[in-house]
Scaffold this motif. Structure first.
Motif, mmCIF file in Angstrom:
data_model
loop_
_atom_site.group_PDB
_atom_site.id
_atom_site.type_symbol
_atom_site.label_atom_id
_atom_site.label_comp_id
_atom_site.label_asym_id
_atom_site.label_seq_id
_atom_site.Cartn_x
_atom_site.Cartn_y
_atom_site.Cartn_z
ATOM 1 N N GLY A 1 84.956 28.696 67.825
ATOM 2 C CA GLY A 1 85.348 27.524 66.679
ATOM 3 C C GLY A 1 84.633 26.055 66.396
ATOM 4 O O GLY A 1 84.298 25.245 64.884
ATOM 5 N N LYS B 1 87.958 21.459 69.002
ATOM 6 C CA LYS B 1 89.465 22.381 69.048
ATOM 7 C C LYS B 1 90.180 21.890 70.555
ATOM 8 O O LYS B 1 90.641 22.792 70.812
ATOM 9 C CB LYS B 1 89.496 23.623 68.495
ATOM 10 C CG LYS B 1 89.168 23.657 66.740
ATOM 11 C CD LYS B 1 89.013 24.477 66.297
ATOM 12 C CE LYS B 1 88.744 25.113 64.683
ATOM 13 N NZ LYS B 1 89.091 26.129 64.147
ATOM 14 N N GLY B 2 90.092 21.113 71.404
ATOM 15 C CA GLY B 2 90.088 20.957 72.608
ATOM 16 C C GLY B 2 89.765 21.271 73.409
ATOM 17 O O GLY B 2 90.133 21.645 74.796
ATOM 18 N N THR B 3 88.820 22.161 73.408
ATOM 19 C CA THR B 3 87.868 22.708 74.223
ATOM 20 C C THR B 3 86.567 21.912 74.388
ATOM 21 O O THR B 3 85.778 21.618 73.454
ATOM 22 C CB THR B 3 87.150 23.790 73.761
ATOM 23 O OG1 THR B 3 89.207 24.505 73.536
ATOM 24 C CG2 THR B 3 87.459 24.919 75.312
ATOM 25 N N LEU C 1 83.514 18.400 72.148
ATOM 26 C CA LEU C 1 85.037 18.321 71.912
ATOM 27 C C LEU C 1 85.156 19.241 70.454
ATOM 28 O O LEU C 1 84.547 18.237 69.906
ATOM 29 C CB LEU C 1 85.105 17.270 72.802
ATOM 30 C CG LEU C 1 87.341 17.356 72.896
ATOM 31 C CD1 LEU C 1 87.900 18.503 73.640
ATOM 32 C CD2 LEU C 1 87.554 16.110 72.871
#
Lengths: 714, 249
Positions: free
Chosen positions: B205, B229-231, B227
């Motif tokens: 991403g 995309k939420g990962t 961090l």
């Protein structure tokens, strides 16, 4: 829509019997394996894909009128063929034609997970989307509109919580329906006018080359060609199409000024983002979750290292100290079984069969099973670390250190375990994805002084070194091992395994409470794998070692000729007989024959014989030396006696050289067997065996010769 | 660039060599004359001039390649060209040929800073498609205060400038991911790096336009945790250097 059709066609359920092939695809940490376990239960077949060490997991499941063959594909983020896992996953999907592919998606991280779903749909495969971990998503205030997602993807979407086996029936039902109506989804990513034009052009060429391909699959193939993904499929179409694809890539890259794969990936991410935006509603504020809080402590700048080292100590203690007792039980149990079976023959019999069964087979099986407590506990610990999410943090913390010798952060734990025993340590390298890094780690692990080296050090050090030096000498032995392991790893990475590696790039998954079920399953799987695969090899080698120590046998007259000097010393006479038998056997002969080679290290045939025996297991060195010197039970009471003998025969320098050689040289047969099993080839096992032996020989000669010159410890 | 005085025609040559080298690894003078539709003798003259400025490696009858400085300069020209072209096509709805032609002429004249604004305007329009009366004001805020283009409303109403003083790099500045301080937010502007690394970054991403946050570095200083995309992802500093970002806050 399959749902509507299914209403019409329910009466024809019987028309679609038989067996269906179902694959599970998903990102790492999407709960794919949990879902696989929930779908199929405990009876799984774990094997390897041909030629590679990626695991191939399959299981059967009967559901209503269908026999499902379910395969868990390796966890990947995409289907580009960057890594072994991706290549394997893509090959299965493209060449084995699964009837249904379940795209396992982490609902709490929909956007990134849909990136893979989009690629699965692009292959023209019938897909069922399993929105997994909906409970986690919900707890974060994220709700996914399933119906809308299903409509957008034109594929059934089912919500599941694999860890609690929720939604499994629904998923099976969806799989069943999908397999009855296998037309691929019409979903397509819009790649923009320029790229779409090239896709169309290639699509036309492909249609001419092979009119039989289904249109969605053809489009997928055209996109794969533009991405530069070579598969056996694309090779079939010949140069014409490959050249056309090359020209198309040139045109697009000139037009957009970016590499083609980036352009395609951007569009796919755009599509995934669009899908997520349209279907996800987040009610809660995005706040720092538990994982953030835990990470603030666990990978903290100051506390991170101490916590890591503490955890490693706990794993080490757990794996080796707790295993101590059961290992003792297994040893004594096999001792007793040996005695019991041996008792069938009359006392004093020297039947060959008895010796084969008691010393060869029972001893060999015991030699396999004695490692089992280690392995069970180690994989219990590893499963806990992996399932909880700490394993990735451990690699994160240690990567800086391992990078300096060209290894990966994940190599640290296996190397540390090497201090306990090479067998579980080598098996622990499975967590390292890069094959080069994994092989390097495996090859240097035996240089970490394992616990079986300790009896050798414990015998030699007190024999030659004054009390105040003993601890330092022991410490030096361990340090030499670590230093050699680091240097060897560095050398291997500079030569044999140079460059071309995958980046370190790794996800730090959210912390989760491991489930009993998955931990137990993982543990059972690994242990069984060890017994079945490595165990058979170890057993085979132990019987060979037994034969080497037994044949040729002293004939009874020669044996009797050794006249006992003292009447009441029958035990000593027995020991003396054993010593002469060993000297007479192939092991003894090899020991003698080795003398010219080992003489530059200061060794004689006695040490040579003991070293040959030590191949069975390092600690056997002590026992064999005891036999050579006709000393009873050298492990405990006889140790002092044996040390006197050693002191009389050798200098401290030779003593040090014995330890050095035992540390570096030829790993034990169990290690050889496990390397064979884990690397997939005897070649690496042989390379390690001879490589380390030659290294030991050179290092020990240098130490002995220089030591002699300088008059050190002579 | 110190060689800012490079003439328009020399910039064209540089651009042509860049395109040819990218396709064939090295350029022959013949390729260049064909590409630019000029005579052989002008090519030779231009190559001498470029060589004198240490922008190309060239000897008569030999292949032509770009020096590192030359490549950097060429990339800059190409970027200006593509940016302008994109602006004409996307914002002014010009046709491909017209856009290319105009970009060719303007790329030598428009100052780099203005070109950058063209680029960011296109980006801004793409990320804030709502338009409306606040659009231009939002863009001004985006440029001046470095608000994230994704947070259009924030950009429109935010009045106080971000307090980024004391940081070596402030909002709006271009840096690599490795330069970010823990807690800093940034938007990816370009992903460089070689084959497998770039692909892996993309698959996780890390692509142009994605907002990221630097979380921390490992206790020993490397690798980094970001961090996206939420990962949470971890990558080494040397890998992070392949990702160009614009610092947001």
């Amino acid at each position: 829509m399959p749902n509507i059709l299914s209403l019409v066609e329910t009466n024809r359920d019987f028309a679609a019997p038989g067996s269906k092939f179902v694959t599970l695809a998903g990102n790492p940490n999407s709960g794919k394996t949990s879902l696989f376990n929930a779908l199929t239960g405990a009876y799984q077949h774990v094997g390897n894909y041909p030629g590679v060490t990626v695991e191939r997991k399959e299981a059967k499941r009967h559901f209503r009128d269908l026999d499902l063959r379910v395969m868990d594909l390796p966890g990947t983020y995409s289907l580009a063929t960057n890594s072994l896992e991706e290549r394997v996953a893509r090959d299965v999907l493209v060449t084995e034609h699964p009837d249904v592919t379940v795209s396992v998606v982490d609902s709490s991280n929909l956007e990134r997970n849909l990136y893979l779903t989009v690629q699965l749909l692009e292959l023209g495969l019938p897909v069922v989307v399993a929105l997994n971990m909906v409970d986690v998503a919900k707890s974060r205030g994220t709700v996914v509109d399933t119906a809308k997602l299903s409509a957008l993807l034109r594929s059934p979407v089912v919500t599941t919580v694999a860890r609690r086996a929720k939604g499994v029936e629904d998923l099976l039902e969806a799989i069943r329906e999908r397999s009855i109506f296998p037309a691929p989804s019409e979903f397509r990513v819009d790649y923009g006018p320029d790229i779409e034009r090239e896709i169309e052009r290639l699509d036309g060429l492909l249609a001419m080359a092979d009119p039989g391909i289904e249109p969605m699959a053809r489009r997928g193939l055209a996109i794969a060609l533009l991405e530069g993904i070579a598969s056996e499929r694309t090779e079939d179409f010949g140069r014409g199409i490959l050249d056309a694809a090359g020209d198309a890539v040139d045109r697009i890259e000139r037009l957009h000024g970016d590499p083609m794969d980036i352009l395609i990936a951007e569009r796919r991410h755009g599509a995934a983002m669009g899908l997520a935006r349209q279907t996800v509603t987040t009610s809660a504020e995005r706040r720092r979750d538990l994982t953030d809080l835990i990470d603030r402590v666990l990978v903290n700048r100051v506390l991170g290292l101490p916590i890591f080292l503490g955890t490693m100590y706990a794993v080490f203690f757990f794996t080796f100290s707790v295993a101590d007792a059961p290992m003792g039980w297994i040893e004594s149990a096999f001792g007793r079984i040996g005695n019991l079976v041996g008792g069938i023959w009359p006392a004093g019999s020297d039947s060959l069969l008895r010796s084969l069964i008691v010393d060869g087979v029972i001893g060999g099986v015991g030699g396999v099973l004695v490692f089992l407590p280690n392995i069970v506990l180690l994989f219990l610990a590893i499963s806990l670390l992996e399932d909880s999410g700490y394993m990735a943090r451990a690699a994160f913390v240690m990567d800086r250190v391992m990078k300096s010798v060209g290894l990966h952060g994940k190599s640290f734990i296996p190397m540390l375990l090497g201090f306990g025993c090479s067998i579980p340590a080598i098996m622990a390298t499975r967590t390292i994805e890069s094959r080069r890094a994994r092989l390097t780690t495996m090859l240097v692990i035996p240089l970490m002084s394992c616990s079986a080296r300790l009896p050798i050090y414990a015998l030699i050090i007190p024999a030659f070194f004054a009390t105040q030096w003993r601890a330092s000498v022991l410490w030096i032995m361990y340090l030499i091992g670590v230093a050699l392991a680091m240097v060897s790893a560095w050398l291997l990475r500079k030569t044999l395994f140079a460059g071309g590696d995958l980046p370190f790039l790794m996800e730090l998954p959210p912390y989760r409470l491991p489930t009993m079920r998955s931990v137990m399953q993982h543990m059972a799987e690994r242990s069984w794998l060890y017994v079945r695969k490595a165990g058979t090899i170890i057993l085979g080698i132990s019987i060979v070692m037994w034969a080497l120590a037994t044949f040729p046998r002293l004939d009874p007259e020669t044996a009797a000729a050794g006249e006992p000097t003292v009447a009441d010393a029958s035990a000593e006479a027995g020991n003396d007989l054993a010593a002469r038998q060993l000297a007479h056997s192939l092991v003894g002969r090899i020991g003698h024959a080795m003398e010219p080679v080992i003489a530059p290290m200061g060794f004689d045939w006695r040490i040579g014989t003991a070293l040959v025996g030590a191949f069975a297991a390092k600690e056997v060195f002590v026992a064999q030396l005891g036999i050579v010197y006709s000393v009873e039970s050298p492990e405990d009471t006889g140790a002092a006696h044996l040390r006197e003998q050693l002191q009389a025969d050798y200098t401290p320098l030779v003593g040090f050289c014995i330890m050095l050689f035992a540390l570096i040289a030829s790993p034990c047969m169990a290690t050889v067997a496990v390397i064979r099993r884990e690397s997939g080839s005897w070649g690496w096992a042989a390379f390690q065996f001879f490589g380390l032996t030659v290294l030991a020989w050179i290092v020990t000669i240098l130490v002995f010769q220089i030591g002699t010159l300088l008059n050190l410890g002579t | 660039m110190n060689e800012a005085t490079l003439s328009a025609s020399l910039e064209d040559y540089l651009e042509a060599i860049f395109h040819i080298v990218r396709k064939k690894h090295a350029a022959r003078p013949k390729d260049i004359s064909k590409f630019l539709e000029v005579g052989n003798s002008s090519v030779t003259g231009a190559l001498r001039a470029l060589k004198a400025r240490k922008l190309v490696n060239y000897a008569p009858y030999d292949l032509v390649t770009l020096t590192p400085t030359g490549e950097e300069l060429a990339r800059d020209v190409v970027r200006r060209h593509e940016s302008l072209r994109e602006f004409f096509i996307k914002v002014l709805a010009a046709g491909n040929e017209l856009a290319d032609e105009a970009a060719c002429k303007m790329e030598h004249a428009v100052p780099a800073d203005l070109v950058d604004r063209f680029v960011r305007f296109v980006e801004f329009i793409e990320m804030c498609p709502h338009g409306g009366p606040g659009l231009l004001e939002g863009f001004r805020n985006h440029i001046e205060k470095g608000c994230r283009p994704t947070c259009f409303d924030e950009c429109r109403f935010e009045s106080s400038p971000p307090t980024s003083h004391g940081h070596p790099l402030g909002a709006g500045e271009i840096a690599t991911m490795a330069d970010l301080k823990p807690g800093q937010h940034a938007t990816i502007t370009r992903v460089q790096g070689e084959g497998p690394l770039r692909r892996r970054l993309m698959d996780l991403g890390i692509i142009t336009g994605t907002p990221i946050t630097m979380e921390r570095s490992a206790p020993l200083g490397d690798p980094l945790e970001i961090l996206v995309k939420g990962t949470h992802l971890s990558l080494r500093r040397e890998e992070a250097k392949a990702v160009r970002v614009r610092i947001d806050v």
